[in-house]
Enzyme design. Structure first.
Site, mmCIF file in Angstrom:
data_model
loop_
_atom_site.group_PDB
_atom_site.id
_atom_site.type_symbol
_atom_site.label_atom_id
_atom_site.label_comp_id
_atom_site.label_asym_id
_atom_site.label_seq_id
_atom_site.Cartn_x
_atom_site.Cartn_y
_atom_site.Cartn_z
ATOM 1 N N LEU A 1 -8.825 126.456 108.703
ATOM 2 C CA LEU A 1 -7.679 127.359 108.553
ATOM 3 C C LEU A 1 -7.901 128.346 107.399
ATOM 4 C CD1 LEU A 1 -4.723 124.810 108.983
ATOM 5 C CD2 LEU A 1 -5.822 126.218 110.729
ATOM 6 N N SER A 2 -9.025 128.195 106.683
ATOM 7 C CA SER A 2 -9.252 129.035 105.495
ATOM 8 C C SER A 2 -9.285 130.536 105.801
ATOM 9 C CB SER A 2 -10.529 128.602 104.779
ATOM 10 O OG SER A 2 -10.341 127.333 104.213
ATOM 11 N N LYS B 1 -21.166 119.782 101.043
ATOM 12 C CA LYS B 1 -20.676 119.947 99.660
ATOM 13 C C LYS B 1 -21.638 119.425 98.592
ATOM 14 C CE LYS B 1 -15.767 119.998 100.713
ATOM 15 N NZ LYS B 1 -14.437 119.516 100.334
ATOM 16 N N ASP C 1 -11.441 121.369 94.634
ATOM 17 C CA ASP C 1 -10.708 120.342 95.393
ATOM 18 C C ASP C 1 -9.815 119.482 94.493
ATOM 19 O OD1 ASP C 1 -11.645 120.989 97.939
ATOM 20 O OD2 ASP C 1 -13.429 119.730 97.747
ATOM 21 N N ALA D 1 -12.785 105.575 99.259
ATOM 22 C CA ALA D 1 -13.702 105.891 98.163
ATOM 23 C C ALA D 1 -14.798 106.840 98.633
ATOM 24 C CB ALA D 1 -14.295 104.603 97.596
ATOM 25 N N ARG E 1 -12.277 99.805 101.974
ATOM 26 C CA ARG E 1 -12.726 98.793 102.937
ATOM 27 C C ARG E 1 -14.068 98.203 102.513
ATOM 28 N NH1 ARG E 1 -13.848 101.108 108.826
ATOM 29 N NH2 ARG E 1 -15.326 102.289 107.562
ATOM 30 N N PRO F 1 -15.963 97.404 99.420
ATOM 31 C CA PRO F 1 -15.631 97.344 97.990
ATOM 32 C C PRO F 1 -16.704 97.941 97.079
ATOM 33 C CG PRO F 1 -15.506 95.147 99.025
ATOM 34 C CD PRO F 1 -16.029 96.092 100.060
ATOM 35 N N ILE G 1 -3.915 112.930 102.617
ATOM 36 C CA ILE G 1 -4.607 114.227 102.582
ATOM 37 C C ILE G 1 -4.838 114.792 103.980
ATOM 38 C CG2 ILE G 1 -5.649 113.771 100.324
ATOM 39 C CD1 ILE G 1 -8.356 113.546 101.860
ATOM 40 N N GLY H 1 -1.534 116.814 103.467
ATOM 41 C CA GLY H 1 -2.663 117.455 102.794
ATOM 42 C C GLY H 1 -2.673 118.973 102.820
HETATM 43 P P1 ATR Z 1 -14.522 111.997 103.065
HETATM 44 O O1 ATR Z 1 -15.629 112.751 102.400
HETATM 45 O O2 ATR Z 1 -13.679 112.849 103.964
HETATM 46 O O3 ATR Z 1 -13.705 111.188 102.107
HETATM 47 P P2 ATR Z 1 -16.198 109.775 103.853
HETATM 48 O O4 ATR Z 1 -17.041 110.018 102.654
HETATM 49 O O5 ATR Z 1 -16.877 109.514 105.138
HETATM 50 O O6 ATR Z 1 -15.224 111.008 104.114
HETATM 51 O O7 ATR Z 1 -15.164 108.587 103.528
HETATM 52 C C1 ATR Z 1 -14.338 108.049 104.463
HETATM 53 C C2 ATR Z 1 -13.428 107.023 103.798
HETATM 54 O O8 ATR Z 1 -12.548 106.507 104.796
HETATM 55 C C3 ATR Z 1 -14.175 105.833 103.225
HETATM 56 O O9 ATR Z 1 -13.468 105.351 102.107
HETATM 57 C C4 ATR Z 1 -14.094 104.821 104.378
HETATM 58 O O10 ATR Z 1 -14.207 103.484 103.998
HETATM 59 P P3 ATR Z 1 -15.671 102.761 103.905
HETATM 60 O O11 ATR Z 1 -16.270 103.210 102.611
HETATM 61 O O12 ATR Z 1 -15.375 101.321 103.948
HETATM 62 O O13 ATR Z 1 -16.444 103.253 105.100
HETATM 63 C C5 ATR Z 1 -12.687 105.087 104.851
HETATM 64 N N1 ATR Z 1 -12.445 104.626 106.227
HETATM 65 C C6 ATR Z 1 -12.859 105.210 107.377
HETATM 66 N N2 ATR Z 1 -12.417 104.509 108.459
HETATM 67 C C7 ATR Z 1 -11.693 103.452 107.965
HETATM 68 C C8 ATR Z 1 -10.959 102.356 108.547
HETATM 69 N N3 ATR Z 1 -10.868 102.218 109.890
HETATM 70 N N4 ATR Z 1 -10.340 101.492 107.729
HETATM 71 C C9 ATR Z 1 -10.410 101.630 106.382
HETATM 72 N N5 ATR Z 1 -11.089 102.626 105.765
HETATM 73 C C10 ATR Z 1 -11.712 103.526 106.534
#
Ligand code: ATR
Length: 272
Positions: A16-17, A66, A102, A127, A150, A152, A215, A238
């Site tokens: 959308l930018s 990025k 960001d 994370a 998810r 840790p 977000i 977001g």
């Molecule tokens: P972005 O850069 O958009 O944050 P990313 O780096 O791929 O995307 O991160 C996706 C986040 O969504 C991660 O924290 C991921 O958890 P994992 O590190 O355990 O993979 C989380 N995520 C994606 N699907 C998930 C799900 N079904 N349940 C819980 N966490 C999920």
């Protein structure tokens, strides 16, 4: 056109930018154009050289470039260095400067709804890259950050990074816990909800004083946000973060103040 800007990413067709920036240029009578380009990862170096060769004044960078784009730039601002990722590039006296709006965009999007940041508690769900930028920005504002992921190990790495930059952070299980009772700001940064799916756990019992942010902005209200609203919390999607990261990029490129309300209306129109 006197100035050219763009956003590069893969995929990019839903960005959308262009709508947001071009509406701003039009409103202020600025002779500029903002385009979007689909750049596959294997062509990132060529795309960056090409934008320079074509005389672009700056561009935004979105997923998945990025982090990788940093190695094709001359310098990074402190915000970009802190996160190790760039979402905004400016060409200044022939040099490629990488910046990141960001985190500060997120801060601007929530500050009107929070009574200050210092010493307050933020819980982040996820994370990944988005969480990292937000967590570091909240920590730089003096918030205590608690990260639930998810996987840790990824939360632990992020906690160490926050501590490295002088912040206070902890991590915990991707589940409800004591944190739910005294959280000031809860931020959902995972991709759960993008396809309309339910969130894996409930936020029942969350402190009513909490501001809850997802977000994701499409759908406008995820199941997660709907539930937080039912618990009596104030909620934000977001779109504000998208708006303010764009406004800060605008100000980095052009100076002065970005026409935030015009840009906000353009985003609303583009969404409907
Ligand atoms: P972005 O850069 O958009 O944050 P990313 O780096 O791929 O995307 O991160 C996706 C986040 O969504 C991660 O924290 C991921 O958890 P994992 O590190 O355990 O993979 C989380 N995520 C994606 N699907 C998930 C799900 N079904 N349940 C819980 N966490 C999920």
């Amino acid at each position: 056109m006197e100035k050219h800007y763009a956003v590069i990413g893969d995929p990019i067709e839903h960005s959308l930018s262009p709508r947001m920036h071009n509406a701003g240029y039009e409103a202020l009578g600025i002779d500029a154009e903002y385009q979007r380009f689909h750049v596959k990862p294997s062509y990132l170096a060529e795309a960056v050289d090409g934008l320079c060769a074509l005389g672009f004044s700056g561009w935004n960078v979105t997923l998945p470039h990025k982090e990788k784009v940093t190695s094709h730039l001359d310098t990074l601002t402190p915000q970009a260095r802190r996160v190790g990722a760039v979402n905004t590039v400016k060409i200044h006296e022939g040099k490629r400067i990488g910046h990141n709006t960001d985190g500060d965009g997120f801060i601007r999007s929530v500050e009107g709804n929070l009574n200050g940041f210092k010493g307050k508690k933020a819980v982040l769900l996820g994370a990944g890259g988005a969480s990292k930028g937000i967590a570091l920005a909240l920590s730089a504002q003096g918030m205590q950050v608690h990260i639930l992921n998810r996987t840790p190990e990824k939360a632990t790495v992020l906690v160490e990074l926050i501590k490295h930059w002088g912040g206070t952070a902890t991590s915990g299980k991707f589940a409800p816990g004591d944190w739910i009772e005294d959280v000031d700001l809860l931020v959902q940064t995972t991709s759960v909800g993008l396809r309309g799916e339910p969130f894996p756990f409930s936020v029942q019992g969350i402190s009513e004083k909490a501001l809850v942010v997802d977000i994701i902005f499409n759908p406008r209200e995820t199941a997660f946000l709907q539930e937080a609203k039912k618990q009596g919390c104030r909620t934000l999607n977001g779109l504000g973060m998208l708006l303010y990261q764009g406004a800060l990029a605008w100000e980095f490129w052009l100076g002065g103040q970005a026409p935030v309300e015009v840009m906000r209306q353009a985003l609303y129109r583009a969404q409907s």
